[in-house]
Design a protein around this motif. Structure first.
Motif, mmCIF file in Angstrom:
data_model
loop_
_atom_site.group_PDB
_atom_site.id
_atom_site.type_symbol
_atom_site.label_atom_id
_atom_site.label_comp_id
_atom_site.label_asym_id
_atom_site.label_seq_id
_atom_site.Cartn_x
_atom_site.Cartn_y
_atom_site.Cartn_z
ATOM 1 N N PRO A 96 0.864 -1.146 0.107
ATOM 2 C CA PRO A 96 0.085 -0.008 0.051
ATOM 3 C C PRO A 96 1.459 1.669 -0.246
ATOM 4 O O PRO A 96 0.095 2.049 -0.618
ATOM 5 C CB PRO A 96 -0.981 0.353 1.006
ATOM 6 N N ASP A 97 1.754 1.306 0.657
ATOM 7 C CA ASP A 97 2.747 2.192 0.819
ATOM 8 C C ASP A 97 3.537 2.639 -0.370
ATOM 9 O O ASP A 97 4.297 4.132 -0.410
ATOM 10 C CB ASP A 97 3.772 1.967 1.849
ATOM 11 N N ASP A 98 3.654 2.067 -1.248
ATOM 12 C CA ASP A 98 4.642 1.661 -2.930
ATOM 13 C C ASP A 98 3.721 3.769 -3.639
ATOM 14 O O ASP A 98 3.241 2.890 -3.614
ATOM 15 C CB ASP A 98 4.705 0.223 -3.548
ATOM 16 N N PRO A 99 4.967 4.076 -4.448
ATOM 17 C CA PRO A 99 4.417 4.530 -4.970
ATOM 18 C C PRO A 99 4.071 4.197 -6.149
ATOM 19 O O PRO A 99 3.734 2.866 -6.528
ATOM 20 C CB PRO A 99 6.286 5.074 -5.512
ATOM 21 N N LYS A 100 2.732 5.249 -6.537
ATOM 22 C CA LYS A 100 1.634 4.704 -7.519
ATOM 23 C C LYS A 100 2.328 4.984 -8.887
ATOM 24 O O LYS A 100 2.779 5.850 -9.971
ATOM 25 C CB LYS A 100 0.802 5.115 -7.515
ATOM 26 N N PRO A 101 2.240 3.794 -9.913
ATOM 27 C CA PRO A 101 2.864 3.513 -10.839
ATOM 28 C C PRO A 101 1.892 4.913 -11.620
ATOM 29 O O PRO A 101 0.398 5.641 -11.063
ATOM 30 C CB PRO A 101 2.805 2.486 -11.698
ATOM 31 N N GLY A 102 2.356 5.902 -13.054
ATOM 32 C CA GLY A 102 1.394 6.400 -13.595
ATOM 33 C C GLY A 102 1.167 6.177 -14.750
ATOM 34 O O GLY A 102 0.516 4.610 -14.906
ATOM 35 N N THR A 103 -0.241 6.887 -15.312
ATOM 36 C CA THR A 103 -1.098 5.852 -16.407
ATOM 37 C C THR A 103 -0.936 6.784 -17.782
ATOM 38 O O THR A 103 -1.972 6.781 -18.770
ATOM 39 C CB THR A 103 -2.087 6.591 -16.290
ATOM 40 N N SER A 104 0.347 7.712 -18.051
ATOM 41 C CA SER A 104 0.917 8.141 -18.797
ATOM 42 C C SER A 104 2.456 8.368 -19.677
ATOM 43 O O SER A 104 3.174 7.928 -18.435
ATOM 44 C CB SER A 104 0.087 8.871 -19.680
ATOM 45 N N ALA A 109 9.556 2.776 -18.815
ATOM 46 C CA ALA A 109 9.811 2.902 -17.537
ATOM 47 C C ALA A 109 9.425 3.021 -16.616
ATOM 48 O O ALA A 109 10.219 3.125 -15.206
ATOM 49 C CB ALA A 109 10.959 4.377 -18.114
ATOM 50 N N ASP A 110 8.629 3.504 -16.141
ATOM 51 C CA ASP A 110 7.367 3.773 -15.180
ATOM 52 C C ASP A 110 7.277 2.598 -13.893
ATOM 53 O O ASP A 110 7.477 2.903 -12.726
ATOM 54 C CB ASP A 110 6.562 4.932 -15.289
ATOM 55 N N ARG A 111 7.378 2.026 -14.473
ATOM 56 C CA ARG A 111 6.620 0.745 -13.734
ATOM 57 C C ARG A 111 7.888 -0.424 -13.970
ATOM 58 O O ARG A 111 8.161 -1.115 -12.816
ATOM 59 C CB ARG A 111 5.533 -0.062 -14.526
ATOM 60 N N LEU A 112 9.365 -0.033 -14.099
ATOM 61 C CA LEU A 112 10.275 -0.798 -13.737
ATOM 62 C C LEU A 112 10.717 -0.486 -12.317
ATOM 63 O O LEU A 112 11.050 -1.471 -11.809
ATOM 64 C CB LEU A 112 11.307 -0.321 -14.818
ATOM 65 N N PRO A 113 10.389 0.227 -11.572
ATOM 66 C CA PRO A 113 11.249 0.349 -9.867
ATOM 67 C C PRO A 113 9.752 -0.563 -9.776
ATOM 68 O O PRO A 113 10.559 -1.713 -8.391
ATOM 69 C CB PRO A 113 10.731 1.631 -10.081
ATOM 70 N N MET A 114 8.864 -1.017 -9.812
ATOM 71 C CA MET A 114 7.797 -1.640 -9.574
ATOM 72 C C MET A 114 8.111 -3.224 -9.642
ATOM 73 O O MET A 114 7.983 -3.992 -8.640
ATOM 74 C CB MET A 114 6.977 -1.152 -9.860
#
Length: 250
Positions: A96-104, A109-114
């Motif tokens: 729940p406390d993880d950064p939220k991924p972007g949608t655009s 690259a945005d999701r790679l850390p997740m």
């Protein structure tokens, strides 16, 4: 998986019914002190666990949910596999406390850390649980992931090819699936969204025991317990059949 394991698994799967009789999962937490993370687990232990020994290990699968879904929302897969003799561990790699991924923008690259956090969690889970459950075949691990769970599983195998010998994804859309010829691969595809370019291997890139299987009228967000019964039954039949004989559905 070797041929002997497929034969043994075929026999156990033949005894499993579409309606699971597995016991409710055991709740556990995977502690990652290095990254200050506590990952919830749901552990489905087969009724045959007393017969699982280091000398005759039973199969094991790690299951990762789609983004926004709970790790407990895939009992329709975990239960039948436990009935068939698998130890199934469902993980919650996104907390729940993880950064939220972007949608655009650049979604990869945005999701790679997740995905990286999820891949690290899979590796830690294998290392930790192999000590806790020595009677299981951690050397021939099966990874199963829906959507984001499939993407992070693909990244984990890209980084650590020996982590698992089988990968099953339910409509992962962003991270390319491994092209390793030694990996058994089944990717079940929904019909409402297309995967990003380069995610799915071409027929020329797939080796024996690697399959991409579209399911007509299957929606991406229905591939979990809340989905329609016909779709869940179809997914379970395809997964169990593939694990039994390692062949692509005809």
């Amino acid at each position: 998986m070797n041929s002997c394991r497929f034969i043994a698994l075929t026999a156990s799967i033949a005894l499993a019914t579409a309606a699971s009789a597995a016991s409710p999962p055991r709740v556990q937490v995977l502690v990652d002190d290095a990254h200050h993370r506590r990952t919830p687990l749901a552990i489905y232990t087969p009724s045959t666990h007393a017969h699982c020994t280091p000398q005759a290990p039973c199969p094991v699968a790690l299951l990762s949910p789609g983004y926004g879904a709970e790790h407990t929302a895939y009992g329709f897969i975990a239960g039948p596999l436990a009935d068939a003799g698998f130890l199934v561990v469902a993980l919650q790699p996104v907390l729940p406390d993880d950064p939220k991924p972007g949608t655009s923008g650049n979604l990869f690259a945005d999701r790679l850390p997740m995905w990286q956090r999820g891949a690290d969690t899979l590796r830690l889970a294998r290392e930790t649980l192999a000590r806790q459950f020595p009677g299981y075949d951690w050397a021939h691990l099966v990874l199963i992931g829906h959507s984001n769970g499939g993407d992070l599983s693909a990244l984990a195998l890209q980084q650590t090819p020996g982590l698992a010998t089988t990968l099953i994804t339910l409509d992962n859309r962003r991270h390319p699936l491994p092209r390793s010829p030694g990996l058994k691969l089944l990717s079940l595809r929904g019909s409402d969204f297309a995967a990003d370019p380069g995610v799915l291997p071409t027929p020329e890139q797939m080796a024996t025991g690697q399959c991409v299987v579209p399911i007509a009228h299957a929606r991406h967000n229905d591939m979990l317990d809340a989905g329609p019964d016909w779709l869940k039954a179809r997914i379970v039949a395809l997964v169990r059949g593939f694990l039994a004989d390692g062949r692509c559905p005809e």
